[in-house]
Design a protein around this motif. Sequence first.
Motif, PDB file in Angstrom:
ATOM      1  N   UNK A   1       0.777  -1.056  -0.023  1.00 28.65           N
ATOM      2  CA  UNK A   1       0.067  -0.145   0.000  1.00 28.65           C
ATOM      3  C   UNK A   1       0.817   1.449   0.169  1.00 28.65           C
ATOM      4  N   UNK A   2       0.399   2.502  -0.462  1.00 31.17           N
ATOM      5  CA  UNK A   2       0.913   3.597  -0.495  1.00 31.17           C
ATOM      6  C   UNK A   2       1.043   4.297   0.844  1.00 31.17           C
ATOM      7  N   UNK A   3       2.394   4.716   1.162  1.00 24.86           N
ATOM      8  CA  UNK A   3       2.652   5.368   2.539  1.00 24.86           C
ATOM      9  C   UNK A   3       2.625   6.811   2.202  1.00 24.86           C
ATOM     10  N   UNK A   4       2.034   7.787   3.036  1.00 23.27           N
ATOM     11  CA  UNK A   4       2.013   9.148   2.612  1.00 23.27           C
ATOM     12  C   UNK A   4       2.699   9.731   4.090  1.00 23.27           C
ATOM     13  N   UNK A   5       3.815  10.307   3.825  1.00 22.87           N
ATOM     14  CA  UNK A   5       4.761  10.750   4.911  1.00 22.87           C
ATOM     15  C   UNK A   5       4.901  12.290   4.956  1.00 22.87           C
ATOM     16  N   UNK A   6       4.972  12.965   5.999  1.00 16.53           N
ATOM     17  CA  UNK A   6       5.311  14.374   6.210  1.00 16.53           C
ATOM     18  C   UNK A   6       6.078  14.707   7.605  1.00 16.53           C
ATOM     19  N   UNK A   7       7.000  15.562   7.558  1.00 15.72           N
ATOM     20  CA  UNK A   7       7.784  15.744   8.533  1.00 15.72           C
ATOM     21  C   UNK A   7       7.672  17.400   9.076  1.00 15.72           C
ATOM     22  N   UNK A   8       7.975  17.711  10.056  1.00 14.11           N
ATOM     23  CA  UNK A   8       8.046  18.873  10.594  1.00 14.11           C
ATOM     24  C   UNK A   8       9.285  19.059  11.594  1.00 14.11           C
ATOM     25  N   UNK A   9       9.855  20.224  11.776  1.00  9.90           N
ATOM     26  CA  UNK A   9      11.182  20.284  12.296  1.00  9.90           C
ATOM     27  C   UNK A   9      11.036  20.870  13.891  1.00  9.90           C
ATOM     28  N   UNK A  10      11.948  20.755  14.532  1.00 17.48           N
ATOM     29  CA  UNK A  10      11.834  21.270  15.913  1.00 17.48           C
ATOM     30  C   UNK A  10      12.023  22.908  15.883  1.00 17.48           C
ATOM     31  N   UNK A  11      11.897  23.538  17.007  1.00 14.72           N
ATOM     32  CA  UNK A  11      12.279  24.671  17.014  1.00 14.72           C
ATOM     33  C   UNK A  11      12.876  25.072  18.167  1.00 14.72           C
ATOM     34  N   UNK A  12      13.404  26.626  18.411  1.00 15.54           N
ATOM     35  CA  UNK A  12      13.972  27.177  19.437  1.00 15.54           C
ATOM     36  C   UNK A  12      13.633  28.715  19.710  1.00 15.54           C
ATOM     37  N   UNK A  13      13.116  29.183  20.711  1.00 18.37           N
ATOM     38  CA  UNK A  13      12.772  30.673  20.624  1.00 18.37           C
ATOM     39  C   UNK A  13      14.281  31.376  20.898  1.00 18.37           C
ATOM     40  N   UNK A  14      14.303  32.547  20.118  1.00 17.80           N
ATOM     41  CA  UNK A  14      15.649  33.347  20.101  1.00 17.80           C
ATOM     42  C   UNK A  14      15.416  34.556  20.904  1.00 17.80           C
ATOM     43  N   UNK A  15      14.206  35.081  21.093  1.00 17.25           N
ATOM     44  CA  UNK A  15      13.816  36.240  22.052  1.00 17.25           C
ATOM     45  C   UNK A  15      12.317  36.561  22.114  1.00 17.25           C
ATOM     46  N   UNK A  16      11.968  36.986  22.967  1.00 11.88           N
ATOM     47  CA  UNK A  16      10.614  37.583  23.112  1.00 11.88           C
ATOM     48  C   UNK A  16       9.767  36.470  24.118  1.00 11.88           C
TER      49      UNK A  16
END
Length: 371
Positions: A1-16
Motif C-alpha cells: 500500500x502507498x504510504x503518505x509521509x510528512x515531517x516537521x522540524x523542531x524549534x527554539x525561541x531566540x527572543x521574546x
Amino acid sequence: MTVTEASAPGKLFIAGEYAVVTPGHPSILVALDQFITVSLEEADTTGTIRSAQYGGLPIPWTREEDQLVIDQRENPFLYITEAVKVTERYIKESGIPLSYFHLSVKSELDNASGKKYGLGSSGAVTVATIKALLKFYAIDPEFELVYKLAALAHLSVKSNGSFGDIAASTYGGWIAYSCFDREWVIQKANELTLTELLESAWPQLMIRPLTPPTNLRLVIGWTGSPASTTHLVDRVNDVRGGIDDFYKTFLEASKTCVNAMIVAFEKGDLQAIQAGIRENRLLLQQLTAHTGVVIETPPLTQLCDLAEKNLGAAKSSGAGGGDCGIVIIDRQSGIIPLISEWEKVGIMNLPLHVFSYVRTANTIEWKGASE
C-alpha cells in the motif's frame, strides 16, 4: 500500500519569551534540522496510532459519526488525535469522504534515553500530522492553512502557550512571530464554519520570515535538565495579577527590544542582534525577580556566562527552567574553546542547524482589518 509521509522540524525561541503569550507581542524563533515524521497508510475498518515514544504498540481507533474515537484510557496521543479531528472537519467541509488509516510517528526531538531537548515536540507532531493528513487527502499543505489548523488543535486542548512552536515548525527558517487574539478566534469558531475561520484574518497574528546576517552563527547548549513550558507559564500567569504595573512595563520593554532585533535582521546588523539578546536576557532576569519563577537556572547562567566570555551573546531559550540556551556569535569567532568549557561543566553542544523549506512562505501581518 502507498504510504503518505510528512515531517516537521523542531524549534527554539531566540527572543521574546513570556511576552509572546500576550497577543500582538513579537518574538523571534528558528526551526532546526531535527524532525518528527508522521506516516499514514490506508486501512479498512479500524485505524491505529503508533509511536516508539510510547512503547511502539499500535493503539486502535475507530469512527463515530465520521469522527475519530479512541479510548481515552489508552490515549497518550492527545495532540495527534486533536490534529486529526480538526483537520478532518476541514476535509469534510471540502466535500471529501473520510478514510481509515494507520498512523505512525518517529521523533528525533529527544535523546537516546528519551529525554527531551526542549525543541517543541508537541508543536512539531501536530504540524507533521496535519501535513500528512492533507497530503493523504490530496490537499496542498499550504503554510497558513497548516499553522491555523495546528493552532486550533492546540486551542482545543486548552494550551496556555503562544503557538510560536507551531509557527516555526510550519514555516521553517528564522521567523518573527506574534500570537493571535485567542478570544476572537474562540468566539468566531462558534459563529463561522471552519473553512470560513481558516480564511479569516486573525487579529494580532504575525508570521514574518527573517533572513539572518551572513556572519551570524547560532550555537545551542543543552543543560541536560528538561523543563515543562506549560508548568512555568502557568506559574508566571498565576502571579501576573499581583505585579500588574511591572508586567505592563515588561511587555512594552520586550516589544521594543524584539522589534529592534527584527529591524536588525532586516539590516543584517549582527551587533544589534547581539545587543537585543543581552537586553532580552536582562528582561527575563527581571521577570524572575518579580515572579519568583526561575527562568535562568544555574546551569543556564554558566552556559550564558561562558558564551559571553567567548565573544557570544547568550540567553535561555523558551520558558527556561532548564533545557537549552542559545548563543549568537560571529562566524569568524572560533567556538571550540566555548564548547570545551561547556563540556567541563556538563553542558552539551547540540550540533543542530537552521532548517528552511524550499518553498517560500508569504508573510502574515495583522493590519487591523475589520472583524
